[in-house]
Design a protein around this motif. Structure first.
Motif, PDB file in Angstrom:
ATOM      1  N   UNK A  43     -13.231   4.145   3.208  1.00 57.11           N
ATOM      2  CA  UNK A  43     -11.884   3.986   3.764  1.00 57.11           C
ATOM      3  C   UNK A  43     -11.233   5.353   3.959  1.00 57.11           C
ATOM      4  N   UNK A  44     -11.383   6.247   2.995  1.00 50.76           N
ATOM      5  CA  UNK A  44     -10.843   7.601   3.127  1.00 50.76           C
ATOM      6  C   UNK A  44     -11.496   8.325   4.300  1.00 50.76           C
ATOM      7  N   UNK A  57       2.469  23.538 -11.583  1.00 50.73           N
ATOM      8  CA  UNK A  57       1.415  22.542 -11.521  1.00 50.73           C
ATOM      9  C   UNK A  57       1.720  21.604 -10.369  1.00 50.73           C
ATOM     10  N   UNK A  58       0.768  21.421  -9.477  1.00 50.75           N
ATOM     11  CA  UNK A  58       0.955  20.460  -8.402  1.00 50.75           C
ATOM     12  C   UNK A  58      -0.107  19.381  -8.521  1.00 50.75           C
ATOM     13  N   UNK A  59       0.319  18.159  -8.255  1.00 50.14           N
ATOM     14  CA  UNK A  59      -0.567  17.006  -8.292  1.00 50.14           C
ATOM     15  C   UNK A  59      -0.420  16.304  -6.948  1.00 50.14           C
ATOM     16  N   UNK A  60      -1.538  16.023  -6.299  1.00 51.34           N
ATOM     17  CA  UNK A  60      -1.507  15.361  -5.002  1.00 51.34           C
ATOM     18  C   UNK A  60      -1.994  13.931  -5.146  1.00 51.34           C
ATOM     19  N   UNK A  61      -1.727  13.111  -4.145  1.00 51.58           N
ATOM     20  CA  UNK A  61      -2.177  11.723  -4.200  1.00 51.58           C
ATOM     21  C   UNK A  61      -3.692  11.637  -4.064  1.00 51.58           C
ATOM     22  N   UNK A  62      -4.242  12.311  -3.042  1.00 54.69           N
ATOM     23  CA  UNK A  62      -5.674  12.267  -2.786  1.00 54.69           C
ATOM     24  C   UNK A  62      -6.134  13.653  -2.370  1.00 54.69           C
ATOM     25  N   UNK A 111       0.798  -1.228   0.000  1.00 49.79           N
ATOM     26  CA  UNK A 111       0.000   0.000   0.000  1.00 49.79           C
ATOM     27  C   UNK A 111       0.830   1.277   0.000  1.00 49.79           C
ATOM     28  N   UNK A 112       2.135   1.160   0.220  1.00 54.98           N
ATOM     29  CA  UNK A 112       3.007   2.337   0.190  1.00 54.98           C
ATOM     30  C   UNK A 112       3.423   2.721  -1.224  1.00 54.98           C
ATOM     31  N   UNK A 113       3.162   1.872  -2.182  1.00 57.37           N
ATOM     32  CA  UNK A 113       3.435   2.207  -3.581  1.00 57.37           C
ATOM     33  C   UNK A 113       2.415   3.267  -3.995  1.00 57.37           C
ATOM     34  N   UNK A 136      -5.137   4.348  -5.220  1.00 54.87           N
ATOM     35  CA  UNK A 136      -6.291   3.487  -5.457  1.00 54.87           C
ATOM     36  C   UNK A 136      -7.023   3.167  -4.155  1.00 54.87           C
ATOM     37  N   UNK A 137      -6.282   3.035  -3.060  1.00 52.79           N
ATOM     38  CA  UNK A 137      -6.907   2.727  -1.773  1.00 52.79           C
ATOM     39  C   UNK A 137      -7.708   3.903  -1.220  1.00 52.79           C
TER      40      UNK A 137
END
Length: 174
Positions: free
Chosen positions: A25-26, A61-66, A7-9, A15-16
Motif C-alpha cells: 500500500x505504501x 527530536x523529530x518523529x514522522x508518521x512514516x 484513516x485520517x486518525x 498502521x495503514x
C-alpha cells in the motif's frame, strides 16, 4: 458501507502506510504521488524507524508518521496533519532537511546523498489565496533552473473554496 475506522486518525494512518504488512500500500501511494518525478516506479521499500535520531542531547527530536527507503537509497517521509499551526511551514522544511541531512555522517562523501521526498497530507490549505490542492517545493532559482535535483516537499491539502487544480513546481522551499 462506511468503515468505522477513520484513516485520517494519526495511529490508523501510521498502521495503514507504516506497517510491514501494508508495505505494498505504501509503495502504491508513493508511486501515485511521486510517479512523474521518479525515474522508474518504486517496487520495494524498507520501512524505517520513524524517529529521526538526535546527534546531540540538545538537538530537536523529530518523529514522522512514516519513513521508508527504496532500493536506490531514496528516502520518503509521509505525514498527515489535520490542523495547521503558525509554524507548520518551518516544521515541514525542518523535517525534510533532517531526513536529507541524516544520510551521511562526518567524513562521508556528499556523493552518498540521495533524493529525499517529504509528502504532507493536510486537512487545511497551507497557502492562503491559492486554490491548488497539490504543490511541489524544490530548490530552484527564479528562472526555474534546478540547483540540485534531490527531491523536495510535496503537499496535498484541502481547498474548500474552489475546485482542485494542480500547481507547477515552486521555486521556493527545500
Amino acid at each position: 458501507m462506511r468503515h468505522p475506522i477513520d484513516p485520517k486518525v494519526d495511529c490508523v494512518f501510521k498502521a495503514l502506510l507504516g506497517a510491514e504488512s501494508n508495505r505494498d500500500l505504501l509503495i502504491h501511494f508513493l508511486n501515485a504521488i511521486l510517479g512523474a518525478e521518479l525515474p522508474r516506479p518504486i517496487t520495494a521499500v524498507e520501512i524505517q524507524n520513524p524517529y529521526n535520531e538526535k546527534e546531540f542531547l540538545d538537538d530537536k527530536l523529530t518523529v514522522v508518521d512514516v519513513k521508508a527507503r527504496d532500493a536506490t537509497g531514496q528516502l520518503y517521509q509521509v505525514e498527515i496533519q489535520l490542523l495547521n499551526h503558525r509554524d507548520l511551514p518551518a516544521r515541514i522544511l525542518y523535517g525534510w532537511a533532517d531526513l536529507y541531512s541524516a544520510q551521511i555522517k562526518e567524513g562521508e562523501s556528499y556523493r552518498k546523498l540521495r533524493p529525499s521526498y517529504a509528502i504532507w497530507l493536510l486537512g487545511q490549505t497551507l497557502l492562503a489565496d491559492d486554490p491548488d490542492y497539490a504543490h511541489e517545493f524544490r530548490l530552484r532559482d527564479p528562472h526555474g533552473r534546478v540547483f540540485l535535483d534531490h527531491g523536495g516537499i510535496w503537499g496535498c491539502w484541502s481547498s474548500v473554496n474552489s475546485p482542485p487544480t494542480r500547481s507547477k513546481p515552486s521555486s521556493s522551499g527545500g
